[in-house]
Motif scaffolding. Sequence first.
Motif, PDB file in Angstrom:
ATOM      1  N   UNK A 259       0.827  -1.203   0.000  1.00 59.93           N
ATOM      2  CA  UNK A 259       0.000   0.000   0.000  1.00 59.93           C
ATOM      3  C   UNK A 259       0.861   1.253   0.000  1.00 59.93           C
ATOM      4  N   UNK A 260       1.941   1.235   0.746  1.00 63.50           N
ATOM      5  CA  UNK A 260       2.820   2.399   0.793  1.00 63.50           C
ATOM      6  C   UNK A 260       3.458   2.637  -0.574  1.00 63.50           C
ATOM      7  N   UNK A 261       3.833   1.563  -1.270  1.00 62.76           N
ATOM      8  CA  UNK A 261       4.401   1.716  -2.608  1.00 62.76           C
ATOM      9  C   UNK A 261       3.373   2.310  -3.574  1.00 62.76           C
ATOM     10  N   UNK A 262       2.127   1.853  -3.468  1.00 65.67           N
ATOM     11  CA  UNK A 262       1.060   2.408  -4.296  1.00 65.67           C
ATOM     12  C   UNK A 262       0.877   3.886  -3.993  1.00 65.67           C
ATOM     13  N   UNK A 263       0.914   4.230  -2.711  1.00 67.97           N
ATOM     14  CA  UNK A 263       0.772   5.630  -2.314  1.00 67.97           C
ATOM     15  C   UNK A 263       1.881   6.503  -2.889  1.00 67.97           C
ATOM     16  N   UNK A 264       3.117   6.024  -2.790  1.00 65.02           N
ATOM     17  CA  UNK A 264       4.253   6.819  -3.265  1.00 65.02           C
ATOM     18  C   UNK A 264       4.169   7.025  -4.782  1.00 65.02           C
ATOM     19  N   UNK A 265       3.712   6.003  -5.494  1.00 65.07           N
ATOM     20  CA  UNK A 265       3.537   6.136  -6.940  1.00 65.07           C
ATOM     21  C   UNK A 265       2.385   7.089  -7.240  1.00 65.07           C
ATOM     22  N   UNK A 266       1.282   6.935  -6.525  1.00 63.51           N
ATOM     23  CA  UNK A 266       0.089   7.742  -6.783  1.00 63.51           C
ATOM     24  C   UNK A 266       0.338   9.219  -6.545  1.00 63.51           C
ATOM     25  N   UNK A 267       1.148   9.522  -5.547  1.00 67.21           N
ATOM     26  CA  UNK A 267       1.422  10.921  -5.196  1.00 67.21           C
ATOM     27  C   UNK A 267       1.943  11.714  -6.388  1.00 67.21           C
ATOM     28  N   UNK A 268       2.732  11.079  -7.234  1.00 61.19           N
ATOM     29  CA  UNK A 268       3.343  11.767  -8.369  1.00 61.19           C
ATOM     30  C   UNK A 268       2.707  11.381  -9.713  1.00 61.19           C
ATOM     31  N   UNK A 269       1.626  10.625  -9.659  1.00 58.22           N
ATOM     32  CA  UNK A 269       0.956  10.195 -10.894  1.00 58.22           C
ATOM     33  C   UNK A 269      -0.554  10.371 -10.767  1.00 58.22           C
ATOM     34  N   UNK A 270      -0.989  11.502 -10.253  1.00 57.42           N
ATOM     35  CA  UNK A 270      -2.412  11.724  -9.999  1.00 57.42           C
ATOM     36  C   UNK A 270      -3.259  11.610 -11.271  1.00 57.42           C
TER      37      UNK A 270
END
Length: 337
Positions: A259-270
């Motif tokens: 989940x944290x990896x998904x979050x870190x990716x999502x933060x910069x790929x909105x």
Amino acid sequence: MASRITSITSTAPGSMDLRRRTLLKTAAAGAAAFAASTLLPSQRAHAQTNGTVLRIGFQKYGNFVVLKAQGTLEKRLAAQGATVQWLEFPAGPQLLEGLNAGAVDVGTVGETPPIFAQAAGVDFAYIGNEPPAPKGEAIVVQHDSPIRSVADLRGKKVGLNRGSNVHYLLVKALQHAGLSYSDIQPVFLTPADARAAFVQNSIDAWVIWDPYLAAAERQANARVLTTGEGLVRNTQYYVAAKKFADRQPQLLHTLLAELDQVDQWSRTHIPDVASQLSPLVGLDAPTLELALNRASYGVQPIDAATLAYQQQIADTFAELKLIPKKLVVADAKWHTA
């Protein structure tokens, strides 16, 4: 399942009496039956004989949806001899009822549902949380409404999902405006029903969270009276059935890491996340981008300050008789190595 369970969230405010407990048990049984019915015969047999099935309760919007779409969790858990089953719920209270029924092992909810769940005797543990996102929930009115401030809500009908994260926002916003909870008429509705009531002017105001909030702003011409900023944290929590958390800590650690990896990716790929979620959620990408830009990102361990904040919510609801007794929130902390 949704219609059966949401009947609980539509009851009048007050203490959680015997009737509510009976309804909770009935809803729990229904959730368990629903979960079993969604499995194929081979899946049911596997779930009964294999203790390494991770059953995840999720809502239609959020990082669990992205994680499910990417399929990376299944790959990591396969190496540990585990499989994943996904179960969708309309909101946090219903998800926690599913957890209480034994249909779900882990899920994500807002800051208020765990308080109502703990008061109802649901045996769960807080296993992680996202940073606060106070702009991701708000009290809204129609654009041409004569209501100009929270103070103007006195005597008005205010729609919300009972026990959801926005329940605490409403209480704090009223307090900040010099009103008490008894000064308004709460109308307990699921998000879909509340939107219909809002559009039809059957309620005077609506307390709601993203992405429903973003949709109301862009599609229903809603005007924001106040967000949670300066009032509440609007923290998203990851919770698990206590027995499962004690028995399978490594699976939960793997889940939180993914989940944290998904979050870190999502933060910069909105924009990418919005495009991915759009057909699943049924909202256009610009609406989802509005919601995603005021979300928070990054999985954190539960700390003392977070538990203290949850204790404030529990104490507030106990004083208002929205839950039947005082709670010790720290009793639900996950004790893992």
